[in-house]
Design a protein around this motif. Sequence first.
Motif, PDB file in Angstrom:
ATOM      1  N   SER A   1       0.838  -1.198   0.000  1.00 12.93           N
ATOM      2  CA  SER A   1       0.000   0.000   0.000  1.00 12.93           C
ATOM      3  C   SER A   1       0.869   1.243   0.000  1.00 12.93           C
ATOM      4  N   LEU A   2       0.269   2.328  -0.460  1.00 10.05           N
ATOM      5  CA  LEU A   2       0.933   3.630  -0.438  1.00 10.05           C
ATOM      6  C   LEU A   2      -0.015   4.648   0.161  1.00 10.05           C
ATOM      7  N   VAL A   3       0.512   5.512   0.984  1.00  9.71           N
ATOM      8  CA  VAL A   3      -0.269   6.649   1.459  1.00  9.71           C
ATOM      9  C   VAL A   3      -0.257   7.687   0.346  1.00  9.71           C
ATOM     10  N   VAL A   4      -1.430   8.180   0.013  1.00 10.10           N
ATOM     11  CA  VAL A   4      -1.538   9.218  -1.010  1.00 10.10           C
ATOM     12  C   VAL A   4      -1.479  10.564  -0.290  1.00 10.10           C
ATOM     13  N   VAL A   5      -0.536  11.399  -0.713  1.00  8.44           N
ATOM     14  CA  VAL A   5      -0.365  12.706  -0.084  1.00  8.44           C
ATOM     15  C   VAL A   5      -0.884  13.799  -1.009  1.00  8.44           C
ATOM     16  N   ALA A   6      -1.144  14.952  -0.409  1.00 10.28           N
ATOM     17  CA  ALA A   6      -1.771  16.059  -1.129  1.00 10.28           C
ATOM     18  C   ALA A   6      -0.936  16.545  -2.310  1.00 10.28           C
ATOM     19  N   ASP A   7       0.376  16.668  -2.118  1.00 10.55           N
ATOM     20  CA  ASP A   7       1.228  17.188  -3.183  1.00 10.55           C
ATOM     21  C   ASP A   7       2.677  16.859  -2.853  1.00 10.55           C
ATOM     22  N   TYR A   8       3.579  17.153  -3.764  1.00 11.00           N
ATOM     23  CA  TYR A   8       4.993  16.858  -3.561  1.00 11.00           C
ATOM     24  C   TYR A   8       5.554  17.546  -2.325  1.00 11.00           C
ATOM     25  N   ASP A   9       5.059  18.724  -1.995  1.00 19.37           N
ATOM     26  CA  ASP A   9       5.563  19.461  -0.842  1.00 19.37           C
ATOM     27  C   ASP A   9       4.551  19.529   0.295  1.00 19.37           C
ATOM     28  N   ASP A  10       3.556  18.657   0.284  1.00 19.50           N
ATOM     29  CA  ASP A  10       2.537  18.619   1.338  1.00 19.50           C
ATOM     30  C   ASP A  10       2.249  17.158   1.679  1.00 19.50           C
ATOM     31  N   ASP A  11       2.756  16.702   2.828  1.00 17.57           N
ATOM     32  CA  ASP A  11       2.631  15.305   3.233  1.00 17.57           C
ATOM     33  C   ASP A  11       1.296  14.957   3.884  1.00 17.57           C
ATOM     34  N   THR A  12       0.338  15.870   3.830  1.00 21.00           N
ATOM     35  CA  THR A  12      -0.975  15.588   4.407  1.00 21.00           C
ATOM     36  C   THR A  12      -1.593  14.398   3.674  1.00 21.00           C
ATOM     37  N   MET A  13      -2.042  13.395   4.460  1.00 21.91           N
ATOM     38  CA  MET A  13      -2.642  12.207   3.867  1.00 21.91           C
ATOM     39  C   MET A  13      -4.031  12.535   3.328  1.00 21.91           C
TER      40      MET A  13
ATOM     41  N   VAL B   1      -3.028  -0.320   7.863  1.00 19.52           N
ATOM     42  CA  VAL B   1      -3.575   0.782   8.659  1.00 19.52           C
ATOM     43  C   VAL B   1      -2.451   1.779   8.937  1.00 19.52           C
ATOM     44  N   PRO B   2      -2.577   2.989   8.387  1.00 18.96           N
ATOM     45  CA  PRO B   2      -1.565   4.012   8.665  1.00 18.96           C
ATOM     46  C   PRO B   2      -1.666   4.515  10.110  1.00 18.96           C
ATOM     47  N   ILE B   3      -0.509   4.826  10.673  1.00 13.81           N
ATOM     48  CA  ILE B   3      -0.442   5.497  11.973  1.00 13.81           C
ATOM     49  C   ILE B   3      -0.328   6.986  11.644  1.00 13.81           C
ATOM     50  N   VAL B   4      -1.309   7.752  12.092  1.00 15.20           N
ATOM     51  CA  VAL B   4      -1.400   9.155  11.688  1.00 15.20           C
ATOM     52  C   VAL B   4      -1.213  10.084  12.885  1.00 15.20           C
ATOM     53  N   ARG B   5      -0.419  11.120  12.667  1.00 20.44           N
ATOM     54  CA  ARG B   5      -0.223  12.171  13.663  1.00 20.44           C
ATOM     55  C   ARG B   5      -0.391  13.511  12.956  1.00 20.44           C
ATOM     56  N   HIS B   6      -1.362  14.301  13.399  1.00 23.46           N
ATOM     57  CA  HIS B   6      -1.624  15.632  12.837  1.00 23.46           C
ATOM     58  C   HIS B   6      -1.842  15.590  11.319  1.00 23.46           C
ATOM     59  N   GLY B   7      -2.572  14.574  10.862  1.00 21.72           N
ATOM     60  CA  GLY B   7      -2.917  14.481   9.450  1.00 21.72           C
ATOM     61  C   GLY B   7      -1.837  13.904   8.549  1.00 21.72           C
ATOM     62  N   ILE B   8      -0.703  13.536   9.145  1.00 21.76           N
ATOM     63  CA  ILE B   8       0.412  12.998   8.373  1.00 21.76           C
ATOM     64  C   ILE B   8       0.675  11.560   8.825  1.00 21.76           C
ATOM     65  N   ALA B   9       0.778  10.650   7.878  1.00 21.43           N
ATOM     66  CA  ALA B   9       1.076   9.257   8.203  1.00 21.43           C
ATOM     67  C   ALA B   9       2.540   9.146   8.625  1.00 21.43           C
ATOM     68  N   VAL B  10       2.760   8.608   9.827  1.00 19.31           N
ATOM     69  CA  VAL B  10       4.122   8.477  10.357  1.00 19.31           C
ATOM     70  C   VAL B  10       4.581   7.025  10.405  1.00 19.31           C
ATOM     71  N   GLY B  11       3.685   6.108  10.087  1.00 15.56           N
ATOM     72  CA  GLY B  11       4.006   4.684  10.068  1.00 15.56           C
ATOM     73  C   GLY B  11       2.890   3.929   9.380  1.00 15.56           C
ATOM     74  N   MET B  12       3.158   2.664   9.108  1.00 17.17           N
ATOM     75  CA  MET B  12       2.145   1.822   8.465  1.00 17.17           C
ATOM     76  C   MET B  12       2.178   0.456   9.123  1.00 17.17           C
ATOM     77  N   LEU B  13       1.033   0.003   9.602  1.00 18.88           N
ATOM     78  CA  LEU B  13       0.908  -1.347  10.149  1.00 18.88           C
ATOM     79  C   LEU B  13       0.222  -2.228   9.122  1.00 18.88           C
ATOM     80  N   SER B  14       0.771  -3.401   8.910  1.00 20.93           N
ATOM     81  CA  SER B  14       0.122  -4.354   8.013  1.00 20.93           C
ATOM     82  C   SER B  14      -0.311  -5.562   8.834  1.00 20.93           C
ATOM     83  N   ALA B  15      -1.203  -6.346   8.264  1.00 22.04           N
ATOM     84  CA  ALA B  15      -1.631  -7.575   8.935  1.00 22.04           C
ATOM     85  C   ALA B  15      -0.420  -8.465   9.198  1.00 22.04           C
ATOM     86  N   ARG B  16       0.517  -8.469   8.279  1.00 21.37           N
ATOM     87  CA  ARG B  16       1.743  -9.259   8.458  1.00 21.37           C
ATOM     88  C   ARG B  16       2.545  -8.752   9.660  1.00 21.37           C
TER      89      ARG B  16
END
Length: 135
Positions: A40-52, A109-124
């Motif tokens: 999976s990939l987190v989709v961000v707003a733009d190249y200079d905006d990491d907001t998920m 499942v992304p781990i999100v802090r202030h609208g930005i994904a800081v980690g990713m948990l997978s079932a694995r």
Amino acid sequence: MSTCETIKNSGLGVREVATITRFQRVTEAAEIMSDNCVGSLVVVADYDDDTMVGIVTERDILKWLSQATPETYFQNVDKIMIRDVVSCNGKTSLDEVRKLMKNHDIRHVPIVRHGIAVGMLSARDLLGQQFSPAV
């Protein structure tokens, strides 16, 4: 009780977040997933905006591919991404994350802090955590 944050800090599972902008092509998403060995990939707003703004998964790409036509081959990720992302924060228990995955039939499942994904948990990751020493 283990939480997303304790797993993230332990180094067990929880990968760095692989991202793509909503303006990049679906084919680029597949390439980034392959290069980074992620589902999976987190989709961000733009190249200079990491907001998920969404998430795109292997399943999304396979569904798109099964319905693709020459006209849709160049579609951007925002056409297939999931906008209503199921996520957690650092305080979410791993039991709750397991329930989220089961109830929503998802594997990431992304781990999100202030609208930005800081980690990713997978079932694995969660499965691996069950068989690791206590964190």
